[in-house]
Design a protein around this motif. Structure first.
Motif, PDB file in Angstrom:
ATOM      1  N   TYR A  69      28.680  14.036  40.495  1.00 46.53           N
ATOM      2  CA  TYR A  69      28.591  13.311  41.755  1.00 46.53           C
ATOM      3  C   TYR A  69      29.970  13.293  42.391  1.00 46.53           C
ATOM      4  O   TYR A  69      30.970  12.994  41.716  1.00 46.53           O
ATOM      5  CB  TYR A  69      28.077  11.885  41.528  1.00 46.53           C
ATOM      6  CG  TYR A  69      26.730  11.852  40.844  1.00 46.53           C
ATOM      7  CD1 TYR A  69      25.558  12.081  41.570  1.00 46.53           C
ATOM      8  CD2 TYR A  69      26.624  11.628  39.470  1.00 46.53           C
ATOM      9  CE1 TYR A  69      24.312  12.063  40.942  1.00 46.53           C
ATOM     10  CE2 TYR A  69      25.389  11.609  38.840  1.00 46.53           C
ATOM     11  CZ  TYR A  69      24.242  11.834  39.581  1.00 46.53           C
ATOM     12  OH  TYR A  69      23.012  11.838  38.956  1.00 46.53           O
ATOM     13  N   ASN A 116      21.804  18.812  46.347  1.00 46.78           N
ATOM     14  CA  ASN A 116      21.551  17.520  46.966  1.00 46.78           C
ATOM     15  C   ASN A 116      20.075  17.125  46.991  1.00 46.78           C
ATOM     16  O   ASN A 116      19.750  15.936  46.989  1.00 46.78           O
ATOM     17  CB  ASN A 116      22.105  17.498  48.391  1.00 46.78           C
ATOM     18  CG  ASN A 116      23.583  17.122  48.407  1.00 46.78           C
ATOM     19  OD1 ASN A 116      24.058  16.423  47.518  1.00 46.78           O
ATOM     20  ND2 ASN A 116      24.305  17.581  49.411  1.00 46.78           N
ATOM     21  N   ARG A 173      25.684  15.524  45.367  1.00 43.02           N
ATOM     22  CA  ARG A 173      25.336  15.862  43.980  1.00 43.02           C
ATOM     23  C   ARG A 173      25.506  17.373  43.747  1.00 43.02           C
ATOM     24  O   ARG A 173      25.115  18.192  44.583  1.00 43.02           O
ATOM     25  CB  ARG A 173      23.897  15.443  43.680  1.00 43.02           C
ATOM     26  CG  ARG A 173      23.459  15.697  42.235  1.00 43.02           C
ATOM     27  CD  ARG A 173      22.051  15.185  41.986  1.00 43.02           C
ATOM     28  NE  ARG A 173      21.071  15.883  42.818  1.00 43.02           N
ATOM     29  CZ  ARG A 173      19.796  15.504  42.936  1.00 43.02           C
ATOM     30  NH1 ARG A 173      19.371  14.427  42.299  1.00 43.02           N
ATOM     31  NH2 ARG A 173      18.973  16.194  43.696  1.00 43.02           N
ATOM     32  N   ILE A 195      28.006  10.271  48.993  1.00 41.03           N
ATOM     33  CA  ILE A 195      28.040  10.856  47.658  1.00 41.03           C
ATOM     34  C   ILE A 195      27.133  12.080  47.635  1.00 41.03           C
ATOM     35  O   ILE A 195      25.950  11.997  47.964  1.00 41.03           O
ATOM     36  CB  ILE A 195      27.570   9.857  46.584  1.00 41.03           C
ATOM     37  CG1 ILE A 195      28.374   8.550  46.657  1.00 41.03           C
ATOM     38  CG2 ILE A 195      27.665  10.487  45.199  1.00 41.03           C
ATOM     39  CD1 ILE A 195      29.844   8.693  46.353  1.00 41.03           C
ATOM     40  N   TYR A 255      20.000  13.156  48.469  1.00 42.30           N
ATOM     41  CA  TYR A 255      21.460  13.230  48.562  1.00 42.30           C
ATOM     42  C   TYR A 255      21.817  14.035  49.797  1.00 42.30           C
ATOM     43  O   TYR A 255      21.052  14.915  50.203  1.00 42.30           O
ATOM     44  CB  TYR A 255      22.055  13.901  47.312  1.00 42.30           C
ATOM     45  CG  TYR A 255      22.109  12.997  46.111  1.00 42.30           C
ATOM     46  CD1 TYR A 255      23.270  12.300  45.781  1.00 42.30           C
ATOM     47  CD2 TYR A 255      20.988  12.810  45.304  1.00 42.30           C
ATOM     48  CE1 TYR A 255      23.317  11.465  44.670  1.00 42.30           C
ATOM     49  CE2 TYR A 255      21.020  11.973  44.202  1.00 42.30           C
ATOM     50  CZ  TYR A 255      22.191  11.308  43.884  1.00 42.30           C
ATOM     51  OH  TYR A 255      22.236  10.475  42.803  1.00 42.30           O
ATOM     52  N   THR A 283      29.230   7.085  36.621  1.00 41.67           N
ATOM     53  CA  THR A 283      27.796   7.300  36.455  1.00 41.67           C
ATOM     54  C   THR A 283      27.372   6.855  35.064  1.00 41.67           C
ATOM     55  O   THR A 283      28.131   6.982  34.093  1.00 41.67           O
ATOM     56  CB  THR A 283      27.423   8.777  36.672  1.00 41.67           C
ATOM     57  OG1 THR A 283      26.011   8.945  36.518  1.00 41.67           O
ATOM     58  CG2 THR A 283      28.128   9.691  35.681  1.00 41.67           C
ATOM     59  N   VAL A 331      24.427   5.743  39.673  1.00 42.18           N
ATOM     60  CA  VAL A 331      25.686   6.155  40.285  1.00 42.18           C
ATOM     61  C   VAL A 331      26.334   4.892  40.840  1.00 42.18           C
ATOM     62  O   VAL A 331      25.702   4.165  41.621  1.00 42.18           O
ATOM     63  CB  VAL A 331      25.476   7.185  41.405  1.00 42.18           C
ATOM     64  CG1 VAL A 331      26.806   7.612  41.997  1.00 42.18           C
ATOM     65  CG2 VAL A 331      24.705   8.400  40.880  1.00 42.18           C
TER      66      VAL A 331
END
Length: 439
Positions: free
Chosen positions: A176, A203, A189, A187, A207, A220, A227
């Motif tokens: 992340y 994502n 991924r 944020i 995300y 995390t 997260v």
């Protein structure tokens, strides 16, 4: 008579079978007799003893960690402009002063090392080094440093916006990354290939998700698929917890963001004990700067009954803040916190014990004064050493590496300081990470 004959026939049969077995064994080994004192001979006693010993050693070293290297990331702010990292050798008693690799090289807007590299991340139980190259370049570079101290560049790619912080799951497959360019910050991924070390954006549909402005810390929980970020400027303030429900669904935990009542400090200080679902952070409270939380599997957090905690009596000042530097760190076994603070202009490092049942933290008698402007506190992955960067001030004006050896009985012993570089632009430290060897 018949009985006697039967016994004789049986004895002859057994003898014949034994002869046949002996012949087969002799033929298989080409009638070779063992060299009893030859460790290289598979038939020798020494070979067998060595084999057993090697297996015992390998079993004992399984899941063991040994100190090996310390990464120091930084840049020069005077011409010629250079940046990169050095790798210091760590011995049984701490840093030896030897530099195994000095990668300080010409600054580069388009590739590693960038101009002002800001942070490194070491994926769990690996020798990979992930570096954010900072403003003007915003690259994500991946190096691998082998156990025999050979460094190779695996990947160098453009980041999304301004990559600032990274947290990686314990299996090393998901990362992340905070983006400081989006408004509000967010944020993203990434998927990580644990064999090649390569990172790729993953994502999905949930995300990136937005968090408060300027997150100062990112963690995390693999156990609960959480997260966690801490933000300290503009709203929302506090600790935000995002719960992943699958690869493409997730939501903020109930009550998120959790406001401790005092703004989180601008340090990268979130400390997470996954096995106990405990979280610690630092805030701007001058008397009780350490806050503790207990959370459940959904990420719902509750402030600990005796939180906040004080590392010392009286009014405290925070340790230096530089690039969201770390001033509180957790030992790898989750039993101690190390915290840096100031009282009346003197900086200290103190060890605190954690009661995992109540979550309470208690100051120990292990308290040491340290140099000026201490920052980048790092607990070695082996658990054996604590490192920090400070400066000598006065007429010498040097950046220095300070370290402490940690014993299992909870005591610290201070080692000699090691000069990193003169102050004044020759080399300024932006981050520091340990790189142990895993067996």
């Amino acid at each position: 008579m018949a009985t006697t004959q039967l016994k004789e026939n049986t004895s002859i049969g057994i003898s014949i079978r034994m002869m046949i077995v002996s012949y087969i064994i002799s033929f298989f080994f080409h009638c070779k007799m063992p060299a009893l004192n030859s460790p290289g001979d598979p038939l020798s006693e020494d070979y067998g003893r060595n084999l057993v010993l090697s297996e015992l050693v390998r079993y004992w070293l399984r899941d063991k960690v040994a100190p090996d290297s310390l990464l120091v990331l930084g840049a020069k702010s005077i011409a010629p402009y250079e940046s990169g990292f050095r790798i210091y050798r760590i011995g049984e008693d701490g840093p030896t002063g030897e530099i195994d690799y000095s990668g300080i090289q010409e600054a580069n807007f388009n590739a590693f090392p960038g101009c002002q590299p800001i942070r490194m991340t070491i994926p769990p139980r690996t020798r990979d080094i992930i570096t954010f190259t900072g403003s003007s370049s915003n690259r994500i570079a991946v190096h691998r440093y082998t156990n025999d101290h050979k460094l190779s560049l695996l990947e160098d790619q453009a980041g999304i916006g301004i990559p600032s912080h990274m947290a990686i799951t314990t299996d090393g497959t998901t990362a992340y990354v905070s983006n400081g360019a989006s408004n509000p910050n967010s944020i993203n991924r990434y998927s990580r290939n644990p064999f090649t070390g390569s990172l790729s954006v993953n994502n999905g549909s949930n995300y990136p998700f937005s968090v408060g402005c300027s997150p100062v810390s990112l963690r995390t929980s693999t156990r609960d698929n959480l997260v966690i970020t801490a933000t300290t400027s503009y709203n929302p303030l506090g600790v935000e917890v995002y719960k992943n429900f699958g690869t493409d669904s997730g939501a903020f935990a109930s009550g998120s963001p959790y406001d401790p009542g005092t703004n989180p400090s601008s340090h990268n200080n979130l400390c997470l004990i996954e096995s106990e679902r405990l979280l610690y952070m630092t805030a701007g409270d001058a008397n009780f700067p350490i806050y503790g939380f207990r959370y459940d599997e959904n990420g719902t957090m509750t402030v600990l009954p005796n939180s906040p905690f004080a590392p010392d009596s009286g009014t405290h000042g925070p340790a230096s803040v530089d690039n969201y530097s770390t001033s509180m760190t957790l030992d790898p076994n989750g039993k101690y916190l190390a915290y840096m603070y100031a009282i009346s202009g003197t900086f200290y490092l103190r060890l605190l014990t954690i009661d995992v049942t109540t979550g309470n933290i208690t100051p120990t008698d292990q308290k040491y004064s340290v140099g000026n402007a201490p920052k980048h506190l790092e607990w070695d992955g082996s658990g054996k050493f604590l490192y920090l960067v400070s400066d000598t001030g006065g007429s010498t004006n040097n950046f220095q590496l300070e370290y402490f050896k940690f014993s299992n009985d909870g005591t610290l012993s201070k080692g000699p300081n090691i000069i990193i570089a003169p102050m004044g632009g020759s080399f300024s430290v932006s981050h520091m990470k340990s790189l142990p060897i895993y067996y």
